[in-house]
Design an enzyme around this catalytic site. Structure first.
Site, PDB file in Angstrom:
ATOM      1  N   HIS A 120      76.617  39.035  51.509  1.00  0.00           N
ATOM      2  CA  HIS A 120      77.111  40.478  50.991  1.00  0.00           C
ATOM      3  C   HIS A 120      75.607  41.117  50.740  1.00  0.00           C
ATOM      4  CE1 HIS A 120      81.481  38.946  49.604  1.00  0.00           C
ATOM      5  NE2 HIS A 120      81.079  38.898  51.014  1.00  0.00           N
ATOM      6  N   CYS A 125      64.807  60.010  55.956  1.00  0.00           N
ATOM      7  CA  CYS A 125      65.897  60.631  56.885  1.00  0.00           C
ATOM      8  C   CYS A 125      66.901  61.335  56.210  1.00  0.00           C
ATOM      9  CB  CYS A 125      66.603  59.438  57.695  1.00  0.00           C
ATOM     10  SG  CYS A 125      67.626  58.654  56.691  1.00  0.00           S
TER      11      CYS A 125
HETATM   12  P1  NAD Z   1      84.708  35.676  43.967  1.00  0.00           P
HETATM   13  O1  NAD Z   1      85.350  35.227  45.056  1.00  0.00           O
HETATM   14  O2  NAD Z   1      83.322  35.381  43.925  1.00  0.00           O
HETATM   15  O3  NAD Z   1      85.344  34.831  42.714  1.00  0.00           O
HETATM   16  C1  NAD Z   1      84.689  34.438  41.509  1.00  0.00           C
HETATM   17  C2  NAD Z   1      85.477  33.232  41.063  1.00  0.00           C
HETATM   18  O4  NAD Z   1      84.702  32.194  40.431  1.00  0.00           O
HETATM   19  C3  NAD Z   1      86.814  33.265  40.527  1.00  0.00           C
HETATM   20  O5  NAD Z   1      87.836  32.542  41.082  1.00  0.00           O
HETATM   21  C4  NAD Z   1      86.513  32.416  38.843  1.00  0.00           C
HETATM   22  O6  NAD Z   1      87.534  31.484  38.579  1.00  0.00           O
HETATM   23  C5  NAD Z   1      85.474  31.571  39.412  1.00  0.00           C
HETATM   24  N1  NAD Z   1      84.535  31.406  38.239  1.00  0.00           N
HETATM   25  C6  NAD Z   1      84.167  32.224  37.180  1.00  0.00           C
HETATM   26  N2  NAD Z   1      83.208  31.593  36.498  1.00  0.00           N
HETATM   27  C7  NAD Z   1      83.045  30.461  36.933  1.00  0.00           C
HETATM   28  C8  NAD Z   1      82.319  28.998  36.506  1.00  0.00           C
HETATM   29  N3  NAD Z   1      81.570  29.180  35.363  1.00  0.00           N
HETATM   30  N4  NAD Z   1      82.392  28.053  37.374  1.00  0.00           N
HETATM   31  C9  NAD Z   1      83.200  28.020  38.481  1.00  0.00           C
HETATM   32  N5  NAD Z   1      83.887  29.053  38.874  1.00  0.00           N
HETATM   33  C10 NAD Z   1      83.933  30.176  37.930  1.00  0.00           C
HETATM   34  O7  NAD Z   1      85.002  36.966  43.768  1.00  0.00           O
HETATM   35  P2  NAD Z   1      84.452  38.095  42.822  1.00  0.00           P
HETATM   36  O8  NAD Z   1      84.073  37.621  41.378  1.00  0.00           O
HETATM   37  O9  NAD Z   1      85.970  38.961  42.607  1.00  0.00           O
HETATM   38  O10 NAD Z   1      83.475  39.096  43.258  1.00  0.00           O
HETATM   39  C11 NAD Z   1      83.692  39.703  44.781  1.00  0.00           C
HETATM   40  C12 NAD Z   1      82.328  40.085  45.256  1.00  0.00           C
HETATM   41  O11 NAD Z   1      81.532  40.619  44.204  1.00  0.00           O
HETATM   42  C13 NAD Z   1      81.595  38.727  45.530  1.00  0.00           C
HETATM   43  O12 NAD Z   1      81.949  38.074  46.871  1.00  0.00           O
HETATM   44  C14 NAD Z   1      80.152  39.051  45.430  1.00  0.00           C
HETATM   45  O13 NAD Z   1      79.791  39.697  46.613  1.00  0.00           O
HETATM   46  C15 NAD Z   1      80.203  40.212  44.497  1.00  0.00           C
HETATM   47  N6  NAD Z   1      79.737  39.910  43.260  1.00  0.00           N
HETATM   48  C16 NAD Z   1      78.401  39.156  43.103  1.00  0.00           C
HETATM   49  C17 NAD Z   1      78.009  38.786  41.785  1.00  0.00           C
HETATM   50  C18 NAD Z   1      76.565  38.469  41.842  1.00  0.00           C
HETATM   51  O14 NAD Z   1      75.755  38.163  42.643  1.00  0.00           O
HETATM   52  N7  NAD Z   1      76.322  37.471  40.872  1.00  0.00           N
HETATM   53  C19 NAD Z   1      78.759  39.069  40.652  1.00  0.00           C
HETATM   54  C20 NAD Z   1      80.035  39.693  40.848  1.00  0.00           C
HETATM   55  C21 NAD Z   1      80.327  40.127  42.074  1.00  0.00           C
END
Ligand code: NAD
Length: 253
Positions: A124, A160
């Site tokens: 991403h 651009c």
């Molecule tokens: P995701 O598919 O990455 O899901 C996050 C999952 O992590 C959840 O199912 C949750 O239950 C689990 N989780 C939370 N804390 C945890 C822990 N301490 N240990 C183990 N599991 C844990 O999807 P999202 O959060 O909906 O994010 C969507 C997209 O947004 C991601 O694919 C990413 O591209 C982006 N995002 C990136 C970051 C980052 O770079 N740190 C943060 C937020 C979102």
């Protein structure tokens, strides 16, 4: 129902047998570094739906919403350091049993934990750079954020004139085919797929474990909440990654 200790022992046995582990990580691996995920109860998307790529390009109000919602996130990402889970994966790489990390994250914490950049596939994109949505030219995200903080409303590319945003993928934007191809190749080489902190609901990342399952490669999932592939996994641990991964790495010899 197995105890956490029994689950850890089962997971450690899988890791012990593996020589070519690939890790697939999502936002959940970085929550313990202070960067909230988007899907867990109470998080950002439940308060405000994400800006889509089409809206970002077509609507000035959507670009303003994007920059407003980024404000807090960029401060959280800038302050974040790798946590025990990132460091445990780096420990597997040092033991030469990990081929690489495929991440949905844009925070750069796997590289900070010690993985060589060429071993981290960022599906991403990265929030460490800005990118022009028209010519693709990358530039400093820190400088762009300063422009926004100084009051610039709708920053444009000096080359651009295209709209600038962080070099990350928005909803409705395609994951670059080259990165996806690299990720598929890596999964096709692994003898254990370790999923950490991913809901396995975001495609195309969520399709990668299917490649491993088709080859009967074991699947180990560490995620706080259930995922759609839990029933297909050899071991599933619904616990914090920072609690689970460090003992797993020390249990193997
Ligand atoms: P995701 O598919 O990455 O899901 C996050 C999952 O992590 C959840 O199912 C949750 O239950 C689990 N989780 C939370 N804390 C945890 C822990 N301490 N240990 C183990 N599991 C844990 O999807 P999202 O959060 O909906 O994010 C969507 C997209 O947004 C991601 O694919 C990413 O591209 C982006 N995002 C990136 C970051 C980052 O770079 N740190 C943060 C937020 C979102």
């Amino acid at each position: 129902m197995l105890t956490l200790q029994e689950q850890l022992e089962d997971a450690a046995a899988l890791i012990q047998q593996a020589k070519r582990i690939v890790a697939l990580t999502g936002a959940g691996i970085s929550t313990e570094s202070g960067i909230p995920d988007f899907r867990s109860p109470g998080s950002i998307w439940q308060q405000q739906p994400p800006v889509s790529y089409q809206d970002f390009i077509g609507k000035p109000a959507a670009r303003q919403q994007y920059w407003q919602s980024r404000h807090r996130l960029s401060a959280q990402v800038a302050a974040a350091r790798p946590n025990a889970a990132h460091l445990a994966l780096a420990g597997l790489e040092q033991r030469q049993v990990l081929l690489g990390v495929i991440t949905q994250n844009f925070d750069g914490l796997h590289q900070d934990a010690g993985h060589p950049p060429e071993h981290v596939i960022e599906l991403h994109g990265t929030s460490r750079f800005a990118a022009c949505t028209l010519c693709g030219k990358r530039s400093s995200m820190a400088e762009l954020q300063e422009r926004i903080n100084a009051g610039e409303v709708d920053p444009r590319c000096p080359v651009c004139g295209g709209f600038l945003k962080s070099a990350t993928i928005l909803f409705g934007q395609r994951v670059p085919e080259a990165e996806l191809a690299r990720a598929r190749t890596l999964v096709n080489q692994c003898d254990l797929l370790l999923v950490v902190g991913s809901s396995l609901k975001v495609v195309p990342a969520a399709t990668l474990p299917h490649l491993a399952l088709k080859r009967n490669v074991p699947l180990l999932i560490v995620n706080l909440q259930p995922t759609p592939l839990d029933d297909y996994a050899d071991v599933v641990i619904h616990e914090k990654a920072g609690l689970v991964l460090p003992p797993l790495v020390t249990m193997i010899h």
